[in-house]
Design a protein around this motif. Structure first.
Motif, PDB file in Angstrom:
ATOM      1  N   PHE A  73       1.348   6.389   4.226  1.00 30.36           N
ATOM      2  CA  PHE A  73       2.211   7.191   3.357  1.00 30.36           C
ATOM      3  C   PHE A  73       1.532   8.504   2.977  1.00 30.36           C
ATOM      4  CE2 PHE A  73       4.438   8.560  -0.439  1.00 30.36           C
ATOM      5  CZ  PHE A  73       5.773   8.373  -0.053  1.00 30.36           C
ATOM      6  N   ALA A  74       0.205   8.486   2.857  1.00 35.01           N
ATOM      7  CA  ALA A  74      -0.528   9.728   2.570  1.00 35.01           C
ATOM      8  C   ALA A  74      -0.288  10.764   3.659  1.00 35.01           C
ATOM      9  CB  ALA A  74      -2.018   9.435   2.433  1.00 35.01           C
ATOM     10  N   SER A 100       1.714   9.311  -5.541  1.00 39.09           N
ATOM     11  CA  SER A 100       2.078  10.659  -5.090  1.00 39.09           C
ATOM     12  C   SER A 100       2.963  11.355  -6.117  1.00 39.09           C
ATOM     13  CB  SER A 100       2.810  10.583  -3.752  1.00 39.09           C
ATOM     14  OG  SER A 100       2.018   9.951  -2.771  1.00 39.09           O
ATOM     15  N   THR A 149      -4.627   2.999  -4.990  1.00 39.48           N
ATOM     16  CA  THR A 149      -4.155   4.349  -5.315  1.00 39.48           C
ATOM     17  C   THR A 149      -5.062   5.393  -4.675  1.00 39.48           C
ATOM     18  OG1 THR A 149      -3.194   3.647  -7.423  1.00 39.48           O
ATOM     19  CG2 THR A 149      -3.756   5.977  -7.210  1.00 39.48           C
ATOM     20  N   GLY A 185       0.817  -1.206   0.000  1.00 40.26           N
ATOM     21  CA  GLY A 185       0.000   0.000   0.000  1.00 40.26           C
ATOM     22  C   GLY A 185       0.851   1.257   0.000  1.00 40.26           C
ATOM     23  N   ALA A 186       1.931   1.247   0.779  1.00 43.31           N
ATOM     24  CA  ALA A 186       2.837   2.397   0.820  1.00 43.31           C
ATOM     25  C   ALA A 186       3.559   2.565  -0.509  1.00 43.31           C
ATOM     26  CB  ALA A 186       3.844   2.229   1.954  1.00 43.31           C
ATOM     27  N   ALA A 231      -1.271   2.607   2.569  1.00 43.17           N
ATOM     28  CA  ALA A 231      -1.545   3.736   1.686  1.00 43.17           C
ATOM     29  C   ALA A 231      -1.869   4.998   2.486  1.00 43.17           C
ATOM     30  CB  ALA A 231      -2.707   3.394   0.751  1.00 43.17           C
ATOM     31  N   VAL A 232      -2.690   4.854   3.520  1.00 39.03           N
ATOM     32  CA  VAL A 232      -3.051   6.014   4.347  1.00 39.03           C
ATOM     33  C   VAL A 232      -1.841   6.506   5.138  1.00 39.03           C
ATOM     34  CG1 VAL A 232      -4.492   6.793   6.267  1.00 39.03           C
ATOM     35  CG2 VAL A 232      -5.479   5.351   4.477  1.00 39.03           C
ATOM     36  N   ALA A 291      -4.742   6.117  -1.016  1.00 41.26           N
ATOM     37  CA  ALA A 291      -3.662   7.019  -0.625  1.00 41.26           C
ATOM     38  C   ALA A 291      -3.977   8.465  -0.972  1.00 41.26           C
ATOM     39  CB  ALA A 291      -2.354   6.596  -1.317  1.00 41.26           C
ATOM     40  N   ALA A 324       1.303   4.049  -3.026  1.00 44.30           N
ATOM     41  CA  ALA A 324       1.143   5.466  -2.676  1.00 44.30           C
ATOM     42  C   ALA A 324       2.337   6.291  -3.136  1.00 44.30           C
ATOM     43  CB  ALA A 324       0.957   5.611  -1.165  1.00 44.30           C
TER      44      ALA A 324
END
Length: 286
Positions: A124-125, A44, A217, A36-37, A121-122, A220, A40
């Motif tokens: 890294f967001a 990003s 995607t 997930g990261a 993902a969250v 993120a 992201a």
């Protein structure tokens, strides 16, 4: 450069699925968090490099640049052995179709990898938001130009309204699931790193450039937009436009994440998984 035939790719997919489903739950969650990261990271970069391009060079060039850098995430996932839900939508069923596992094991892998993907993902967001998109100023945190692009992206993703909106989001997600699993298949095609990167790059570039819906995607980029939105000035909100009114956690969940997840799963399972299995199953030597 070694090339594997479609039937050989499926055999490799079966073995990959067996290995993934044999992992303990905590291991799948951590691998899912990493995937997930990684997704992201590529997503990003897509937002950063496309900021301001459309007004200068046109929307098509902006989309092309977005697609050019987006594959970073999937390349990292494949080459590091991380666990991506949208890839598991194809690889795990290969193992079930060949009777090497039951569907409960497939569902377990899907659920654990998806949870890990969303958390990663969250996470890294948050790093992106408070490290790049928002900058410290005299009166607190201020939103950068990149933050406006992120909020615009997030607002668009939250703007699928009603049944028709969910249908459109689902269809775009089916296409995304199909493409990202084709990228995974082409990554399996080659044994060397250069061949894998080249195979992964083209389908995932097409996914991002055409604006299809990839749930991880969005997991993120939309939270990043939601975190940035309170810091936008009135002028920056005007730049986003009227779609900013659709931005919200509940609208993201209902209007985008749920139909996008379902579409990604369907596209990977049916178009990349089931159809490929049906046409080549007689050629598979296990």
């Amino acid at each position: 450069m070694t090339y594997h035939t479609p039937s050989e790719i499926i055999v490799k997919g079966i073995e990959s699925g067996k290995y993934r489903m044999s992992l303990p739950g905590w291991n799948i969650l951590i691998r899912g968090w990493m995937a997930g990261a990684y997704i992201a990271m590529g997503a990003s970069l897509m937002i950063i490099v496309s900021t301001g391009v459309a007004s200068a060079l046109g929307a098509g060039i902006a989309q092309l640049l977005s697609g050019f850098v987006f594959p970073l995430g999937l390349i990292l996932v494949v080459l590091t052995g991380a666990e991506l839900f949208t890839g598991d939508a194809m690889l795990a069923p290969f193992t079930a179709f060949s009777s090497h596992c039951n569907w409960n094991a497939v569902f377990r892998l899907w659920i654990l990898s998806y949870i890990g993907n969303v958390i990663g993902a969250v996470f890294f967001a948050c790093l992106l938001t408070f490290g790049v998109l928002l900058q410290p100023g005299h009166d607190g945190m201020t939103a950068s130009t990149f933050a406006v692009t992120m909020v615009t992206f997030a607002s668009e993703r939250c703007s699928y309204q009603g049944i028709n909106g969910a249908r459109v989001c689902f269809i775009k997600a089916v296409a995304a699931g199909w493409l990202i699993n084709l990228a995974v298949l082409l990554g399996i095609c080659a044994d060397d790193a250069v061949g894998k990167i080249a195979g992964i790059w083209f389908p995932s570039m097409a996914l991002a450039s055409t604006g299809f819906e990839h749930s991880i995607t969005n997991a993120a980029l939309v939270p990043a937009g939601l975190l940035c939105a309170p810091y936008l000035t009135f002028l920056q909100v005007a730049q986003v436009g009227p779609l900013a009114g659709n931005l919200g956690w509940s609208t993201f969940l209902m209007n985008n994440l749920i139909p996008a997840t379902a579409g990604n799963l369907f596209g990977g399972l049916v178009f990349s998984g089931f159809f490929l299995w049906i046409v080549f199953k007689k050629e598979i030597i296990r």
